[in-house]
Enzyme design. Sequence first.
Site, mmCIF file in Angstrom:
data_model
loop_
_atom_site.group_PDB
_atom_site.id
_atom_site.type_symbol
_atom_site.label_atom_id
_atom_site.label_comp_id
_atom_site.label_asym_id
_atom_site.label_seq_id
_atom_site.Cartn_x
_atom_site.Cartn_y
_atom_site.Cartn_z
ATOM 1 N N HIS A 67 0.837 -1.211 0.000
ATOM 2 C CA HIS A 67 0.000 0.000 0.000
ATOM 3 C C HIS A 67 0.864 1.251 0.000
ATOM 4 O O HIS A 67 1.964 1.293 0.562
ATOM 5 C CB HIS A 67 -0.978 -0.022 1.176
ATOM 6 C CG HIS A 67 -0.377 0.159 2.534
ATOM 7 N ND1 HIS A 67 -0.213 1.390 3.119
ATOM 8 C CD2 HIS A 67 0.076 -0.738 3.442
ATOM 9 C CE1 HIS A 67 0.303 1.251 4.323
ATOM 10 N NE2 HIS A 67 0.495 -0.039 4.546
ATOM 11 N N ASP A 69 -0.644 4.427 0.676
ATOM 12 C CA ASP A 69 -1.199 5.461 1.544
ATOM 13 C C ASP A 69 -0.536 5.375 2.909
ATOM 14 O O ASP A 69 0.095 4.369 3.263
ATOM 15 C CB ASP A 69 -2.712 5.323 1.672
ATOM 16 C CG ASP A 69 -3.136 4.032 2.360
ATOM 17 O OD1 ASP A 69 -2.527 2.978 2.050
ATOM 18 O OD2 ASP A 69 -4.059 4.058 3.189
ATOM 19 N N ASP A 91 6.056 1.888 6.460
ATOM 20 C CA ASP A 91 4.656 1.469 6.310
ATOM 21 C C ASP A 91 3.928 2.365 5.313
ATOM 22 O O ASP A 91 3.267 3.321 5.698
ATOM 23 C CB ASP A 91 3.987 1.528 7.686
ATOM 24 C CG ASP A 91 2.593 0.936 7.717
ATOM 25 O OD1 ASP A 91 2.267 0.143 6.828
ATOM 26 O OD2 ASP A 91 1.830 1.294 8.627
ATOM 27 N N GLU A 124 -5.263 1.454 2.294
ATOM 28 C CA GLU A 124 -5.098 0.317 3.196
ATOM 29 C C GLU A 124 -5.211 0.751 4.646
ATOM 30 O O GLU A 124 -5.683 -0.010 5.508
ATOM 31 C CB GLU A 124 -3.739 -0.349 2.964
ATOM 32 C CG GLU A 124 -3.543 -1.681 3.685
ATOM 33 C CD GLU A 124 -3.006 -1.545 5.104
ATOM 34 O OE1 GLU A 124 -3.021 -2.541 5.843
ATOM 35 O OE2 GLU A 124 -2.566 -0.433 5.480
ATOM 36 N N GLU A 125 -4.796 1.979 4.926
ATOM 37 C CA GLU A 125 -4.872 2.485 6.293
ATOM 38 C C GLU A 125 -6.290 2.913 6.673
ATOM 39 O O GLU A 125 -6.523 3.318 7.812
ATOM 40 C CB GLU A 125 -3.910 3.675 6.473
ATOM 41 C CG GLU A 125 -2.444 3.338 6.267
ATOM 42 C CD GLU A 125 -1.842 2.528 7.407
ATOM 43 O OE1 GLU A 125 -2.591 2.173 8.345
ATOM 44 O OE2 GLU A 125 -0.641 2.240 7.361
ATOM 45 N N GLU A 148 4.650 -5.409 3.302
ATOM 46 C CA GLU A 148 4.539 -4.879 4.660
ATOM 47 C C GLU A 148 5.866 -5.143 5.372
ATOM 48 O O GLU A 148 6.536 -6.132 5.085
ATOM 49 C CB GLU A 148 3.408 -5.565 5.438
ATOM 50 C CG GLU A 148 2.003 -5.209 4.974
ATOM 51 C CD GLU A 148 1.540 -3.849 5.481
ATOM 52 O OE1 GLU A 148 2.255 -3.233 6.313
ATOM 53 O OE2 GLU A 148 0.463 -3.397 5.047
ATOM 54 N N HIS A 326 3.639 4.200 12.047
ATOM 55 C CA HIS A 326 2.772 5.262 12.583
ATOM 56 C C HIS A 326 3.452 6.145 13.627
ATOM 57 O O HIS A 326 2.795 7.014 14.203
ATOM 58 C CB HIS A 326 1.489 4.672 13.194
ATOM 59 C CG HIS A 326 0.682 3.834 12.245
ATOM 60 N ND1 HIS A 326 -0.541 3.309 12.574
ATOM 61 C CD2 HIS A 326 0.924 3.409 10.977
ATOM 62 C CE1 HIS A 326 -1.030 2.612 11.562
ATOM 63 N NE2 HIS A 326 -0.137 2.657 10.584
#
Length: 360
Positions: A67, A69, A91, A124-125, A148, A326
């Site tokens: 992903h 995003d 991520d 995806e988030e 990932e 994050h």
Amino acid sequence: MSGSALDPVEFLKGALEIPSPSGEERLLAEYLAEGMERLGIRSFVDEADNARGQVGKGPIQVVLLGHIDTVPGRIPVRLEGGKLFGRGAVDAKGPFVAMIFAAASLPEETLRRLTVHLVGATEEEAPSSKGARFVASRLQPDYVVIGEPSGWEGITLGYKGRLLVKVKREKDHFHSAHHEPNAAEELVSYFVAIKAWAEAMNVGQRPFDQVQYTLRDFKVHPAELKQVAEMFLDLRLPPRLPPEEAIRHLTAYAPPTLELEFFGREVPYLGPKDTPLTRALRQGIRKAGGRPVFKLKTGTSDMNVLAPHWRVPMVAYGPGDSTLDHTPHEHIQVEEFLKGIAVLREALKVLGEGGGTRVG
């Protein structure tokens, strides 16, 4: 085919400099598609704003999907002490860019046996998983790698499932001296019951097989004629507890006065250890000087979305330390990023040669 037209670290740095929170990935997708073209990969941006690429003409179909995003929050992009900082470095822009350069550097012999589909997936988030759902019915892979962070020596076999729950209680207002639980207290009682249920389910279970629960939000609205209280729960589900079974339990514990809304349902997934795909990745890791290790993740990923559609060997792999996901210090080690490219390249070559050596 040569991937030398672009420097992978500089290309990743450019990707990190383009903000791409969920729903705002178009500019990054165009940047990635342009880069893939420069590397000799046929590319385009699809209707879901996914960055798409395809290389090779072989019968074995491989999907590399990561992903593009990110969660909100800007981190100054900088290269410092062998570390590349920026939101998405781990991520999961880093893993997807590693996929691009691995595919772009495959030899012609491999490309006669494989067709590699690259998908830089959107949202995806967010609960929507828009990008993965868009390609689920449009591609028919034989093997799938989800981009990932697993660490360059790690291979992720499974992710927990997920269920989001909104609970609401509305009742006529009354004086606080009245001997009756108010709307907020009724929600608290329900949460205590769910907490006890989850903890009973978890007795004797390893972390991956436990039910995780998080109270994400709790609101009590100012009362006039009505009392209104709401709470928001996030459940992480082990393979033995699919979302529909969890809903049955949660509904049974709820008194009829509560309003329950379920969404964000993601099915748990746990794949086998010994497949041609895991063997190929293990060979790639060993060739790069590493010791392969299998991992299980308590979060979710696009693997949860795609596994019910693509019932083929599937793992998650990518350079980077997932504990930095994050966080305000998100970064990837440049050396690890480059090793991730080498591992993926070798694994794809092994798949093209027949899937690697069987292990016990």
